[in-house]
Design an enzyme around this catalytic site. Structure first.
Site, PDB file in Angstrom:
ATOM      1  N   ARG A   3       0.794  -1.166   0.089  1.00  0.00           N
ATOM      2  CA  ARG A   3       0.033   0.015   0.222  1.00  0.00           C
ATOM      3  C   ARG A   3       0.887   1.150  -0.095  1.00  0.00           C
ATOM      4  NH1 ARG A   3      -3.658  -0.806   4.657  1.00  0.00           N
ATOM      5  NH2 ARG A   3      -4.896  -1.671   3.370  1.00  0.00           N
ATOM      6  N   ARG A  18      -4.418   1.613  16.905  1.00  0.00           N
ATOM      7  CA  ARG A  18      -5.249   1.309  15.963  1.00  0.00           C
ATOM      8  C   ARG A  18      -4.853   2.057  14.777  1.00  0.00           C
ATOM      9  NH1 ARG A  18      -7.711  -2.032  13.069  1.00  0.00           N
ATOM     10  NH2 ARG A  18      -9.583  -3.168  13.302  1.00  0.00           N
ATOM     11  N   LYS A  19      -5.552   1.690  13.627  1.00  0.00           N
ATOM     12  CA  LYS A  19      -5.432   2.485  12.347  1.00  0.00           C
ATOM     13  C   LYS A  19      -6.201   3.743  12.544  1.00  0.00           C
ATOM     14  CE  LYS A  19      -9.312   0.609   9.508  1.00  0.00           C
ATOM     15  NZ  LYS A  19      -9.561  -0.019   8.529  1.00  0.00           N
ATOM     16  N   GLY A  41     -16.670  -7.986   0.878  1.00  0.00           N
ATOM     17  CA  GLY A  41     -16.592  -9.307   0.833  1.00  0.00           C
ATOM     18  C   GLY A  41     -17.006 -10.043   2.458  1.00  0.00           C
ATOM     19  N   CYS A  95     -14.951  -2.970   4.208  1.00  0.00           N
ATOM     20  CA  CYS A  95     -13.652  -2.332   3.279  1.00  0.00           C
ATOM     21  C   CYS A  95     -14.515  -1.624   2.168  1.00  0.00           C
ATOM     22  CB  CYS A  95     -12.630  -2.840   2.833  1.00  0.00           C
ATOM     23  SG  CYS A  95     -11.801  -3.656   4.532  1.00  0.00           S
ATOM     24  N   GLY A  96     -15.396  -2.263   1.554  1.00  0.00           N
ATOM     25  CA  GLY A  96     -16.016  -1.745   0.588  1.00  0.00           C
ATOM     26  C   GLY A  96     -17.253  -0.595   0.809  1.00  0.00           C
TER      27      GLY A  96
END
Length: 593
Positions: free
Chosen positions: A127, A246-247, A512, A517-518
């Protein structure tokens, strides 16, 4: 200079492969006089852990497995370790299987390397960091070159929902050269994954928009430098933010369209003029995120800051410091900013941020939320040809179905950019491309280019359905995905475009798994992989399926669709298409073609 500092200084001379050529450390630059005892012999920088208060370190030691891995060996070590692993694998001293497991599955994420062990053992998704989603043709060709060794199926390039780039199929032995190539092109992959501040999302129309309130480019670049550029050594990799719990996501909106989707980010900056002075600034929203445990819309923080570099960077630094030191270290599902804001209470969290900002003594003032406009505003489209405020210039939005690019398509976009947009390419959170500053008298020539016509996947005049399909990675590469999303999303989008007509863009998102994430909850129609049953040979059997969400909204009237509209729908085209057609007709006024 202490012995540790001397050793670190010497090591910097031998490990500068991870340092951008433009930012080599001067031998007269002082090294971390305030934390000199914590300088890492591996990187020549303090460890990420050294910035944590003692109480936070103690909690991390008792925390989840990721926290324990970061305590055992600081994640910033990956900034140098990746070069050592690459060299040893190339020279036959080791194989990728011999890389320490915690490095392979955890710490290498700090150089943007995410191992896809379940689907593609030994190969990684890599990434980038692309602040504001702006690249150039040379960088696009470099992306293509990076994945060339991995074949047509594995070696692909994905545009993400954060205006970012992910390379597929990367191997450890190639990673060092890729990172060097990125740094030579003023990009990086360092601190792009795991517990880091992710890519800075901004307006894809920055500087070319007649309704722009704030040009987000400088702010996104400044925020990117805050979190991933070390001001002491002037190298990539900022240890101050190398051990977050965390992110962390930040989005900067430049207009009322909110192309950055501020409502699903940890910090969302929404442009708004001050009611009394008229000075432009940002209302700040906090805590938006999506995960398997919880999906949360951001909350208003009752904070407004001026839209200048110093104010925004100072605000972000203050919030990040509180988040880094005080957030959860045991339950990763509760280690997002929203949980900390709720623990404080919104007003109490505001008070903590104001106190932190004032302690920096940079002249930054946080004021109360300013009244946003209440008149009707319609979010504008990004695909297709649209005039710019610059005389004789237009922007051209190009569909990249589900954000997936082959090497050939990546090079074709680079060629278009060189020919029509002075080499500039912009990404959108819808995973598409914008070519800015195209000469108006060149539009017809551009529209006739073979790579955006015929059987090409790339399109400029895409339909209202096929042009608004977004997808996560899916089961081809992601071990969490319950279904393959990208191929299905693209194919179903095309079929729906052939079957029905709609009078406005309909955003269809695919994800998914429940991590979303989508971003299916923001979509007009969202499809999430899940269990389904279907009669086969007279028996009900488990088959791949989806949950369907309906009614998410973006822009000023943002809304998350949190409850499924329909569940357990088989993924097979003959089962799914009729259900989606019915939803399009019932909820969005679609008609048969």
């Amino acid at each position: 200079m202490t012995s540790k500092m001397l050793l670190a200084s010497l090591l910097l001379g031998s490990t500068q492969a991870f340092v951008p050529a433009a930012f080599r450390l001067s031998r007269t630059t002082p090294l971390y006089s305030t934390v000199e005892d914590e300088v890492s012999a591996r990187t020549g920088k303090p460890t990420g852990t050294s910035f944590l208060p003692e109480e936070t370190v103690e909690r991390a030691k008792k925390g989840n497995p990721t926290e324990k891995a970061k305590i055992a060996k600081d994640p910033s070590s990956a900034w140098v370790d990746i070069y050592e692993y690459a060299r040893k694998i190339r020279e036959g001293e080791m194989t990728w299987e011999e890389v320490e497991k915690a490095d392979l599955d955890t710490r290498l994420k700090y150089v943007g390397m995410l191992h896809r062990n379940k689907r593609t053992p030994g190969q990684f998704m890599m990434r980038m960091k692309v602040p504001n989603g702006i690249v150039n043709s040379d960088q696009m060709r470099f992306f293509s070159k990076c994945v060339e060794p991995y074949g047509d199926e594995m070696g692909v390039i994905d545009i993400t929902t954060r205006q970012n780039i992910q390379l597929r199929g990367v191997k450890i032995e190639d990673a060092a050269d890729i990172i060097d190539g990125l740094h030579a092109r003023n990009l990086t992959s360092i601190q792009s994954a795991l517990d880091s501040v992710r890519n800075m999302v901004g307006s894809p129309l920055a500087g070319i928009d007649d309704q722009e309130l704030v040009d987000t480019r400088e702010i996104c670049n400044a925020l990117n430098d805050l979190v991933s550029f070390d001001p002491v050594t002037e190298t990539r990799g900022n240890p101050q933010w190398a051990n977050l719990p965390r992110k962390f996501n930040i989005a900067v909106s430049g207009s009322r369209d909110d192309y950055a989707h501020t409502h699903i980010n940890d910090i969302g900056l929404q442009p708004c003029p001050h009611a009394e002075t008229g000075e432009m600034g940002f209302n700040v929203v906090l805590g938006g995120y999506m995960s398997i445990k919880r999906v949360a819309h951001s909350v208003e923080s009752n904070m407004w800051v001026k839209a200048d570099r110093n104010s925004v960077v100072t605000l972000a630094e203050a919030i990040l410091r509180i988040f880094r030191d005080e957030s959860e270290r045991k339950d990763r599902q509760k280690a997002r900013l929203m949980w900390l804001v709720e623990k404080y209470g919104v007003e109490e969290f505001r008070e903590a941020v104001v106190k932190e900002v004032e302690s920096y003594d940079r002249g930054v003032k946080i004021e109360a939320h300013q009244p946003a406009p209440t008149d009707t505003f319609e979010r504008r489209e990004l695909l297709g040809v649209h005039k710019q405020p610059q005389e004789g210039k237009v922007r051209v939005g190009v569909l990249v179905p589900t954000g997936r690019l082959s090497k050939k398509e990546c090079n074709e976009i680079a060629d278009l950019a060189d020919k029509y947009s002075e080499g500039e390419v912009r990404f959108t959170v819808e995973q598409n491309v914008i070519l800015p500053n195209v000469d108006e008298d060149k539009v017809d020539e551009l529209l006739a280019e073979p790579c955006v016509n015929g059987d090409s996947r790339l399109k400029i005049n895409a339909g209202f359905i096929e042009g608004n399909v977004v997808s996560c990675t899916g089961a081809q590469f992601c071990g969490l995905a319950l279904i393959e999303t990208k191929l299905n999303a693209e194919n179903i989008g095309k079929k729906l475009e052939e079957l029905v007509s709609v009078d406005r863009p309909i955003r269809i998102h695919w994800t998914g798994c429940p991590n979303s994430c989508g971003q299916v909850q923001v979509a007009d129609i969202g499809l999430m992989g899940g269990p389904a049953r279907k009669e086969i040979d007279g028996k009900m059997k488990a088959v791949p399926g989806v949950k369907i969400f309906v009614g998410g909204k973006i822009g000023e009237e943002s809304h998350l669709a949190l409850e499924p509209y329909k569940s357990g729908v088989p993924l097979a085209e003959e089962e799914l298409l009729p259900v989606l057609v019915e939803i399009l007709k019932k909820e969005f006024g679609a008609t048969d073609k």
